[in-house]
Write an enzyme that holds these catalytic residues in place. Structure first.
Site: not given
Ligand code: ACO
Length: 323
Positions: A113, A250, A280
């Site tokens: 990214c 990004h 993304n």
């Molecule tokens: N739909 C419904 N529920 C979901 C989904 C979905 N698509 N995905 C995960 N959940 C559930 C999980 O299973 C979890 O359930 P649990 O609590 O029962 O275990 C709950 O939702 C919370 O999941 P988290 O992963 O803790 O959610 P979070 O608030 O952290 O959000 C996210 C997830 C959006 C991925 C976030 O962490 C994020 O944006 N991270 C950064 C990503 C990033 O910046 N990437 C940049 C680089 S990418 C690259 O280099 C390719």
């Protein structure tokens, strides 16, 4: 002093748009969850047979058109991608042949990214060194080919697309009032390579593999690394957050963008946001957003623009550009 002026930009998005509701028909998710956690509402997905080089070429041609420059005048292509058409040759060389560039040189960089910021830094340094006069910097990805469409924790986050800028050597005084790329700042920390990676590759499994991400951990690192590199870029140029006209970040998650705006004390109106419509797109997201804001007239000549990104590796970086 030699500076790299941005003289054109362009982008390309595949025609097919996939909404959150459409995804919710195949994986256990909902529009509400995806919008609430990431700000993403829809994404573009490449058609069958549509490759990263197809997206990159379309974006490059649009950028050349804005710059009123022929492909044959380009000396260098640096193409950032983590989803190349082939293991080799570089996707950049396919673009080179398709834009009618027969001289110069073309290669890919891989910083996921952060790829576009890395590619911009590489091209800028060739221009500053006097080795290149005209460069195309491209970010292009087809992440739809490497996400596991049954894994709801990753597949909802990514989209396909490409963006490009044309850089041309120009003279500057060497201070922050110059037009062009003022500075770039790159970092990586390989200790975290296993928090965001693809579980395949030619020398490991021999298969392409799928994106694996410890989302919460990545989020935490993204917020602190981006804050640090933005401070570094401003300090290097003797500038303050209030001097920034536009931030082109990004586009991984709207909550990360809101955190960056808060940290800089800038209103969200100064952040260019496309994550809602593009999701993304990895290395393509910064040039896609930049092109949108230049084309719709928000970013104008003379504006100070901050570019920043963070991705797998971890890699992260920032660049300050006066348009
Ligand atoms: N739909 C419904 N529920 C979901 C989904 C979905 N698509 N995905 C995960 N959940 C559930 C999980 O299973 C979890 O359930 P649990 O609590 O029962 O275990 C709950 O939702 C919370 O999941 P988290 O992963 O803790 O959610 P979070 O608030 O952290 O959000 C996210 C997830 C959006 C991925 C976030 O962490 C994020 O944006 N991270 C950064 C990503 C990033 O910046 N990437 C940049 C680089 S990418 C690259 O280099 C390719």
């Amino acid at each position: 002093m030699l500076r790299s002026l941005i003289v054109g930009c362009g982008s390309y998005l595949p025609a097919r748009v996939v909404t959150n509701d459409e995804l919710a028909r195949t994986v256990d998710t909902s529009d509400e969850w995806i919008v609430g956690r990431s700000g993403i509402r829809e994404r573009h997905i490449a058609a069958e047979g549509e490759t990263t080089s197809d997206l990159a070429t379309a974006a490059a041609l649009n950028a050349l058109k804005m710059a009123e420059i022929e492909g044959s005048e380009v000396d260098l292509i640096v193409l950032a991608t983590a989803t190349p058409d082939h293991t080799f040759p570089a996707t950049a060389t396919k673009v080179q042949s398709r834009i009618g560039m027969t001289g110069g040189f073309a290669f890919d960089v891989q910083a996921v990214c952060s790829g576009f910021v890395y590619a911009l830094a590489v091209a800028d340094n060739f221009i500053r060194a006097g080795q290149v006069r005209t460069a195309l910097v491209i970010g292009a990805e087809t992440f739809s080919r490497i996400v596991d469409w049954t894994d709801r924790t990753t597949c909802v986050l990514f989209g396909d697309g490409a963006g490009a800028v044309v850089l041309r050597a120009g003279e500057g005084r060497g201070d922050s009032s110059d037009r062009g790329v003022l500075s770039t700042h790159l970092h990586s920390d390989g200790r975290h390579h296993d928090l965001l990676y693809v579980d395949g590759g030619p020398s490991s499994t021999g298969k392409v593999g799928h994106v694996c991400m410890a989302g919460r951990e990545v989020f935490r690192h993204a917020v602190s690394n981006l804050a640090e590199v933005v401070d570094e870029a401003l300090a290097a140029n003797g500038l303050k957050p209030g001097d920034i006209d536009w931030v082109v970040p990004h586009q991984a998650n709207l909550r990360i963008l809101e955190g960056t705006a808060r940290k800089l004390g800038l209103p969200m109106e100064r952040m260019v946001v496309t994550v809602d419509r593009h999701a993304n797109t990895s290395a393509a997201s910064v040039p896609l957003a930049l092109t949108e804001a230049v084309t719709d007239g928000r970013i104008k000549k003379g504006d100070l623009v901050l570019l920043e990104a963070m991705g797998g590796g971890f890699t992260w970086g920032a660049g300050l550009v006066r348009m």
